[in-house]
Design a protein around this motif. Structure first.
Motif, PDB file in Angstrom:
ATOM      1  N   SER A   1       0.340  -0.966   0.069  1.00  0.00           N
ATOM      2  CA  SER A   1      -0.039  -0.061   0.246  1.00  0.00           C
ATOM      3  C   SER A   1       0.920   1.328   0.089  1.00  0.00           C
ATOM      4  O   SER A   1       0.831   2.357  -0.822  1.00  0.00           O
ATOM      5  N   THR A   2       1.676   1.441   1.161  1.00  0.00           N
ATOM      6  CA  THR A   2       3.094   2.462   1.106  1.00  0.00           C
ATOM      7  C   THR A   2       3.710   2.149  -1.167  1.00  0.00           C
ATOM      8  O   THR A   2       3.535   4.025  -0.935  1.00  0.00           O
TER       9      THR A   2
ATOM     10  N   ALA B   1       0.253   4.075  -3.148  1.00  0.00           N
ATOM     11  CA  ALA B   1       0.589   5.652  -2.744  1.00  0.00           C
ATOM     12  C   ALA B   1       2.024   6.150  -3.931  1.00  0.00           C
ATOM     13  O   ALA B   1       1.508   7.231  -3.786  1.00  0.00           O
TER      14      ALA B   1
ATOM     15  N   ALA C   1       1.057   8.703  -6.805  1.00  0.00           N
ATOM     16  CA  ALA C   1       2.095  10.139  -6.599  1.00  0.00           C
ATOM     17  C   ALA C   1       2.410  10.767  -7.916  1.00  0.00           C
ATOM     18  O   ALA C   1       2.252  11.707  -8.101  1.00  0.00           O
TER      19      ALA C   1
ATOM     20  N   SER D   1      -6.498   4.293  -8.026  1.00  0.00           N
ATOM     21  CA  SER D   1      -5.733   3.122  -6.835  1.00  0.00           C
ATOM     22  C   SER D   1      -6.578   2.110  -6.551  1.00  0.00           C
ATOM     23  O   SER D   1      -7.648   2.614  -6.322  1.00  0.00           O
TER      24      SER D   1
ATOM     25  N   ASP E   1      -4.193  -2.799  -5.329  1.00  0.00           N
ATOM     26  CA  ASP E   1      -3.319  -3.635  -4.097  1.00  0.00           C
ATOM     27  C   ASP E   1      -3.735  -5.370  -4.518  1.00  0.00           C
ATOM     28  O   ASP E   1      -4.957  -5.333  -4.054  1.00  0.00           O
TER      29      ASP E   1
END
Ligand code: TMP
Length: 216
Positions: free
Chosen positions: A24-25, A28, A32, A43, A103
């Motif tokens: 998930s990190t 993100a 971006a 996402s 994800d």
């Protein structure tokens, strides 16, 4: 609902890996980065990403009768959530040319249900194919971490109780990890494996390099 043949002008990038691999990190960070380049990015996650899919997720991971759920039911529920996500979110986004970051996607079923739950590749592939129609990932990033690291990270998470999937034992997670690595080797055109024990920045850089090279 049948999917239109020419739906694909965008790109689908799926992220895979064990619990606590940092998907998930990294999603993100990549989202971006892509947005900064002026591209349309969406996402999403599996199981979930739609109202129906989130309800299915709840049944799979938080149901009080979860321990009685047989592996076949689990596979079909993941596939049901995926079928909905593909038709409601992913295919429309690809049709308008977006880059979709998911994800988890069908490879999670191949590995967790096919190998972890020993349902085998045959039935899992067939059900996966039915659920996704002709929507396949263009790139799949596997964030690989040793099982011990994955389990230690799970323990550190703020949430109080592990969910149904997170209660699995080390053998199950070893099978999942090995399953991803074998799958990635067998489809090296689509898969990129990154070392999830590196720093967040280093992983993000590696992912960006792989994605931008493949999207050119
Ligand atoms: P998450 O924790 O990454 O959100 O994923 C939820 C759990 O569901 C995780 O343990 C992996 C599992 N899973 C499967 O077993 N099969 C699948 O097809 C998917 C999408 C997830």
């Amino acid at each position: 609902m049948p999917l239109k043949k020419n739906h694909k002008t965008g790109k689908l990038i799926s992220f895979e890996g064990s619990e606590g691999s940092g998907k998930s990190t990294q999603i993100a960070l990549l989202a971006a980065h892509i947005q900064k380049s002026g591209l349309d990015v969406v996402s999403t996650r599996e199981p979930g990403g739609t109202e129906i899919g989130e309800q299915v997720r709840n049944i799979i991971v938080h149901n009080s009768k979860g321990d009685e759920m047989c592996a076949e039911t689990e596979l079909l529920l993941f596939a049901a959530a995926r079928a909905q996500l593909v038709r409601e979110v992913i295919a429309p986004a690809l049709m308008r040319g977006a880059i979709v970051l998911s994800d988890r996607f069908l490879d999670s079923s191949t590995v967790y249900q096919g190998i972890g739950r020993s349902l085998g590749a045959g039935p899992v592939n067939e059900i996966n194919r039915f659920a996704v129609g002709n929507v396949m990932p263009d790139i799949t990033i596997v964030i690989d971490v040793p099982t011990e690291v994955s389990l230690a990270r799970l323990k550190q998470r703020a949430s109080d109780l592990p969910d149904r999937m997170e209660r699995e034992n080390i053998d199950f997670y070893n099978k999942v990890r090995d399953g991803y690595l074998v799958l990635a080797k067998s489809m090296s055109d689509r898969f990129v494996v990154v070392d999830g024990t590196k720093s967040q920045d280093a992983i993000a850089k590696e992912i960006w390099n792989a994605v931008s090279a493949r999207l050119k």
